[in-house]
Design an enzyme around this catalytic site. Structure first.
Site, PDB file in Angstrom:
ATOM      1  N   HIS A  74       0.864  -1.180   0.000  1.00  0.00           N
ATOM      2  CA  HIS A  74       0.000   0.000   0.000  1.00  0.00           C
ATOM      3  C   HIS A  74       0.896   1.223   0.000  1.00  0.00           C
ATOM      4  O   HIS A  74       1.733   1.405   0.886  1.00  0.00           O
ATOM      5  CB  HIS A  74      -0.922   0.027   1.219  1.00  0.00           C
ATOM      6  CG  HIS A  74      -1.823   1.229   1.246  1.00  0.00           C
ATOM      7  ND1 HIS A  74      -3.069   1.240   0.648  1.00  0.00           N
ATOM      8  CD2 HIS A  74      -1.633   2.474   1.767  1.00  0.00           C
ATOM      9  CE1 HIS A  74      -3.611   2.434   0.807  1.00  0.00           C
ATOM     10  NE2 HIS A  74      -2.766   3.206   1.479  1.00  0.00           N
ATOM     11  N   CYS A  75       0.714   2.090  -0.989  1.00  0.00           N
ATOM     12  CA  CYS A  75       1.555   3.281  -1.148  1.00  0.00           C
ATOM     13  C   CYS A  75       0.803   4.504  -0.635  1.00  0.00           C
ATOM     14  O   CYS A  75      -0.221   4.898  -1.206  1.00  0.00           O
ATOM     15  CB  CYS A  75       1.941   3.473  -2.616  1.00  0.00           C
ATOM     16  SG  CYS A  75       3.018   4.901  -2.880  1.00  0.00           S
ATOM     17  N   GLY A  76       1.306   5.096   0.450  1.00  0.00           N
ATOM     18  CA  GLY A  76       0.674   6.274   1.006  1.00  0.00           C
ATOM     19  C   GLY A  76       0.742   7.468   0.077  1.00  0.00           C
ATOM     20  O   GLY A  76      -0.177   8.299   0.052  1.00  0.00           O
TER      21      GLY A  76
END
Length: 393
Positions: free
Chosen positions: A190-192
């Site tokens: 998951h890429c913030g």
């Protein structure tokens, strides 16, 4: 003047240390180093001390307020990092345009760089939007059979089981993201910064984003360097130093004076150039890491799974080797004849534990050409898979 120069140098070194430690501190190359310890302080230690300080000064209500902010920023989708990305990109471009465009066209740069730079930034924003808002490959009850056909279980790190949250079968290589609250096919992470998961369908956009932004920062670094080199040429700084100030016409003699002049006259441009150079190196590292994963058809999530599996297998085989060595020792003590071994040979003999080998059997790695094509054209989107599914049904 020298004080300003040292402030700029220290600022650049401190910025590089913080950025590298924060983003790369968990890389294997920094294991056991100050970078790793500083990374831990930046990501965990500082926040823990800060939380304790707030609790001591403001009580439980203050600590609860900080925890609620943490939950909003880290435990559920929010656009905070997306806004920060756009702010960094736009402000950097603004300062470059304000400080450098006055010297374009120059001795080394043509006028078209005013427009190509804007176009390059626009392409970067398009790739950012594609990665942020495209479907990463959400697994639902309606398409779960499709993903089950695309990704078979290897019965090593993936076995058939149900997602406890979505209540559907989890296809191999998928993972339930606790932040997005959905199962994602071929889940990487998951890429913030994107406020989105990186999965089967948007890994190609993510890789293009990393590569393009590396090239964008490299372009900016070289362009600013050429602007400064052009100013040196146009103002005949080298000639002035050698003719009027008597400086020897050699690199070692001229370099300190040229650097001093640049820092005094163009400190903003130099700070921007150093910043872009550091970011370009970090992006190059990220891109190379993910490119290596793509070439071996492995995801970031799977690297941790394989690491746990390999550690478990290694411990198991070491235990077996130790048991076998113990049996041999016991047999020797019971009086069974064994060949006489010299003390020197016994001293240099390898331990049975050194011969323990654990093999990683990744069934999804089908050669780098096939692996790259799988990123460009995800399995679930191919017509061949759809046709095969229709025939089987």
């Amino acid at each position: 003047m020298m004080g300003v120069e040292w402030v700029l140098v220290c600022h650049g070194l401190l910025t590089a240390l913080v950025v590298v430690s924060f983003l790369c501190g968990r890389w294997p190359i920094f294991e056991g180093t100050f970078i790793q310890r500083f990374h831990f302080f930046l990501t965990f230690g500082f926040y823990d001390y800060f939380l304790r300080f707030v609790g001591a000064v403001f009580g439980a209500k203050g600590a609860d307020a900080i925890l609620s902010v943490e939950k909003f920023c880290c435990d559920r989708p929010n656009p905070l990092l997306q806004i920060i990305y756009l702010a960094i990109l736009s402000s950097t471009y603004y300062f470059i345009a304000k400080s450098c465009f006055a010297y374009i066209p120059g001795y080394y740069l043509g006028d078209f760089h005013r427009y190509t730079s804007f176009l390059a930034v626009a392409v970067g924003i398009v790739l950012f939007l594609l990665t942020s808002f495209s479907d990463p490959g959400t697994v639902k009850a309606q398409n779960v059979s499709h993903y089950l056909s695309a990704y078979p279980y290897d019965n090593i790190i993936y076995e058939e089981k149900e997602c406890s949250t979505c209540k559907i079968l989890k296809p191999a290589r998928s993972k339930h993201c606790s932040i997005c609250d959905r199962c994602v096919a071929r889940f990487d992470h998951h890429c913030g910064w994107m406020n989105n998961c990186i999965g089967e369908k948007n890994t190609r956009y993510f890789m293009a984003f990393l590569l393009w932004h590396f090239l964008l920062c490299l372009y900016g670094t070289v362009a600013i360097g050429l602007v400064l080199a052009g100013r040196l040429k146009e103002l005949r700084v080298v000639s002035i130093l050698t003719v009027y100030y008597g400086v020897e016409n050699s690199f070692l003699d001229l370099a300190p004076h040229v650097v001093q002049w640049l820092l005094g006259s163009y400190n903003t441009q130099i700070l921007l150039m150093v910043f872009l150079a550091i970011v370009s190196m970090l992006l190059a590292g990220f891109f190379c890491y993910h490119a290596q994963l793509c070439l071996s058809n492995t995801t970031t999530n799977e690297t941790y799974k394989w690491q746990d599996y390999m550690d478990w297998q290694r411990k198991l085989k070491e235990a077996q080797a130790s048991t076998e060595a113990l049996k041999q020792s016991i047999n020797g003590m019971t009086g069974e004849k064994r060949p006489v071994v010299s003390k020197w040979r016994s001293f240099f003999r390898r331990s049975p534990l050194e011969d323990v080998v654990v093999v990683k059997n990744n069934i999804y790695d089908k050669g780098f050409i096939h692996n790259i094509w799988e990123v460009i054209s995800p399995l679930s989107t191919r017509r061949t898979l759809t046709q095969a599914k229709l025939k089987s049904s």
